[in-house]
Design a protein around this motif. Structure first.
Motif, PDB file in Angstrom:
ATOM      1  N   TRP A  61      -0.012  36.662 -44.296  1.00  0.00           N
ATOM      2  CA  TRP A  61       0.301  36.332 -45.693  1.00  0.00           C
ATOM      3  C   TRP A  61      -0.353  37.325 -46.646  1.00  0.00           C
ATOM      4  O   TRP A  61       0.250  37.758 -47.639  1.00  0.00           O
ATOM      5  CB  TRP A  61      -0.169  34.902 -45.963  1.00  0.00           C
ATOM      6  N   THR A 105      -1.097  33.566 -40.918  1.00  0.00           N
ATOM      7  CA  THR A 105      -2.522  33.513 -41.209  1.00  0.00           C
ATOM      8  C   THR A 105      -2.846  34.464 -42.354  1.00  0.00           C
ATOM      9  O   THR A 105      -1.992  35.190 -42.853  1.00  0.00           O
ATOM     10  CB  THR A 105      -3.323  33.895 -39.944  1.00  0.00           C
ATOM     11  N   ALA A 107      -5.120  34.747 -46.043  1.00  0.00           N
ATOM     12  CA  ALA A 107      -4.823  34.418 -47.436  1.00  0.00           C
ATOM     13  C   ALA A 107      -5.076  35.616 -48.347  1.00  0.00           C
ATOM     14  O   ALA A 107      -6.117  36.272 -48.247  1.00  0.00           O
ATOM     15  CB  ALA A 107      -5.687  33.249 -47.901  1.00  0.00           C
ATOM     16  N   ASN A 112      -7.205  32.830 -52.795  1.00  0.00           N
ATOM     17  CA  ASN A 112      -8.445  32.225 -52.278  1.00  0.00           C
ATOM     18  C   ASN A 112      -9.688  32.600 -53.079  1.00  0.00           C
ATOM     19  O   ASN A 112     -10.808  32.577 -52.570  1.00  0.00           O
ATOM     20  CB  ASN A 112      -8.642  32.587 -50.807  1.00  0.00           C
ATOM     21  N   GLY A 120      -9.382  30.597 -46.218  1.00  0.00           N
ATOM     22  CA  GLY A 120      -8.117  29.968 -46.576  1.00  0.00           C
ATOM     23  C   GLY A 120      -7.887  29.884 -48.066  1.00  0.00           C
ATOM     24  O   GLY A 120      -8.781  30.162 -48.882  1.00  0.00           O
ATOM     25  N   PRO A 121      -6.697  29.490 -48.462  1.00  0.00           N
ATOM     26  CA  PRO A 121      -6.353  29.415 -49.882  1.00  0.00           C
ATOM     27  C   PRO A 121      -7.043  28.264 -50.596  1.00  0.00           C
ATOM     28  O   PRO A 121      -7.400  27.251 -49.980  1.00  0.00           O
ATOM     29  CB  PRO A 121      -4.835  29.196 -49.844  1.00  0.00           C
ATOM     30  N   ASP A 126      -0.058  26.493 -51.899  1.00  0.00           N
ATOM     31  CA  ASP A 126       0.348  27.901 -51.958  1.00  0.00           C
ATOM     32  C   ASP A 126       0.745  28.403 -50.569  1.00  0.00           C
ATOM     33  O   ASP A 126       1.721  29.134 -50.405  1.00  0.00           O
ATOM     34  CB  ASP A 126      -0.791  28.760 -52.514  1.00  0.00           C
ATOM     35  N   PHE A 127      -0.023  27.993 -49.569  1.00  0.00           N
ATOM     36  CA  PHE A 127       0.280  28.381 -48.192  1.00  0.00           C
ATOM     37  C   PHE A 127       1.590  27.739 -47.739  1.00  0.00           C
ATOM     38  O   PHE A 127       2.425  28.378 -47.094  1.00  0.00           O
ATOM     39  CB  PHE A 127      -0.861  27.959 -47.271  1.00  0.00           C
ATOM     40  N   TRP A 147      -2.269  29.374 -38.692  1.00  0.00           N
ATOM     41  CA  TRP A 147      -3.561  30.049 -38.779  1.00  0.00           C
ATOM     42  C   TRP A 147      -3.970  30.631 -37.441  1.00  0.00           C
ATOM     43  O   TRP A 147      -3.438  30.291 -36.384  1.00  0.00           O
ATOM     44  CB  TRP A 147      -4.645  29.133 -39.344  1.00  0.00           C
ATOM     45  N   LEU A 161      -3.850  21.930 -44.736  1.00  0.00           N
ATOM     46  CA  LEU A 161      -3.062  23.160 -44.663  1.00  0.00           C
ATOM     47  C   LEU A 161      -1.930  22.995 -43.643  1.00  0.00           C
ATOM     48  O   LEU A 161      -0.774  23.340 -43.913  1.00  0.00           O
ATOM     49  CB  LEU A 161      -3.973  24.316 -44.260  1.00  0.00           C
ATOM     50  N   ALA A 165       2.215  22.687 -44.306  1.00  0.00           N
ATOM     51  CA  ALA A 165       3.091  23.672 -43.679  1.00  0.00           C
ATOM     52  C   ALA A 165       4.160  22.978 -42.840  1.00  0.00           C
ATOM     53  O   ALA A 165       5.331  23.384 -42.827  1.00  0.00           O
ATOM     54  CB  ALA A 165       2.272  24.619 -42.806  1.00  0.00           C
TER      55      ALA A 165
END
Length: 308
Positions: A61, A105, A107, A112, A120-121, A126-127, A147, A161, A165
């Motif tokens: 990402w 995976t 960010a 972040n 992570g974010p 956002d993820f 991740w 997270l 997702a």
């Protein structure tokens, strides 16, 4: 636009590409991580020879969206720079009859708080949005791993997270399968019980991802122990054991892979065993050992993986 290689650069010199022979039966019980091409030659005939039914690689990402998109939900937003290697991998995997799995995976710093990509974010949403867009960009990919390894923000944050997702990926396609968990041999016992959402429920996933790398290969007993722990997260969750990374001697590497595949093949609760590393890195001898030597020669580990 090509941003950077999906995997670490593994060769600075040309190597002899192994001539493929009769391949093992291709099965999704085996996955492989490795280069898409070496010296402009596709490695998918090699992966097919190994019998790997899944080719797995990373979608970072932080690389794709290093600049914050104006419209994060728009796959065509100019800030998104999708890596060419994945398109190539998908095309070549299709020709070889191999599925593609993407580990999403990393960010970007705008998501972040300016920290390293391994953090992570700030907002799990956002993820999740990025997963939704990625699923649009790669509609033929239906295996998504959330991740890379244990999440630094802790199991509770990771659970949010993962669940976010899952929702977005299922909305994109009912065919999508989500790999969550991402524990290791040393973290599983403490990690799994803490995988809880704020409401106390376990996050949703289709497979439980776990990296069994270590000095000892998985056994029927160790797999059963892990399955007992994972069962508390949801009924019928199968194990997705990947990415296996070894730094053993050639003899021990082959023995480890042979023993692991014997145990995982016999266990109906193991969906996939994935090995990371097709070829050794000539520049960093201590890195994860591949199935081929630096010059492309097949090692004993290659035969062990192929026959497993």
């Amino acid at each position: 636009m090509l941003r950077r290689a999906l995997l670490p650069t593994i060769l600075l010199v040309l190597v002899a590409i192994p001539t493929t022979t009769a391949h093992a039966a291709v099965t999704t019980k085996k996955a492989i991580w490795g280069p898409v091409e070496i010296d402009s030659q596709s490695q998918f005939p090699v992966y097919k020879e190994l019998g790997a039914g899944i080719y797995q690689t990373t979608l970072n990402w932080a690389d794709v969206a290093s600049l914050e998109p104006l419209d994060a939900k728009d796959v065509e937003d100019p800030s998104y720079e999708w890596p060419d290697e994945i398109d190539t991998a998908i095309d070549e995997a299709k020709s070889a009859g191999i599925d593609v799995a993407l580990t999403v995976t990393g960010a970007p710093d705008w998501a972040n708080g300016g920290k390293a990509p391994t953090t992570g974010p700030t907002k799990a949403a956002d993820f999740a949005t990025f997963l939704s867009v990625a699923a649009q960009r790669y509609p033929s990919v239906h295996l998504w791993s959330i991740w890379d390894g244990p999440y630094k923000g802790g199991a509770g944050k990771y659970a949010q997270l993962l669940d976010g997702a899952y929702v977005k990926l299922k909305a994109a396609s009912k065919l999508n399968k989500v790999i969550g968990g991402q524990s290791t041999t040393s973290t599983a016992a403490k990690w799994i019980p803490k995988l809880k959402l704020p409401n106390g429920k376990a996050p949703r996933m289709d497979f439980y991802g776990h990296d069994p790398s270590g000095s000892k290969a998985p056994t029927a007993a160790s797999l059963k122990s892990l399955e007992t722990k994972v069962a508390k997260l949801g009924k019928g969750l199968k194990l997705y054991l990947s990415p296996v990374k070894l730094t053993l001697s050639p003899t021990k590497q082959a023995a480890w892979i042979k023993a692991a595949l014997k145990a995982t093949k016999a266990d109906k609760n193991v969906a996939t065993f994935g090995y990371q590393g097709l070829i050794d890195d000539s520049n960093v001898p201590s890195t994860w050992k591949g199935l081929l030597d630096t010059d492309g020669t097949k090692k004993a580990a290659f035969t062990a993986f192929k026959n497993g």
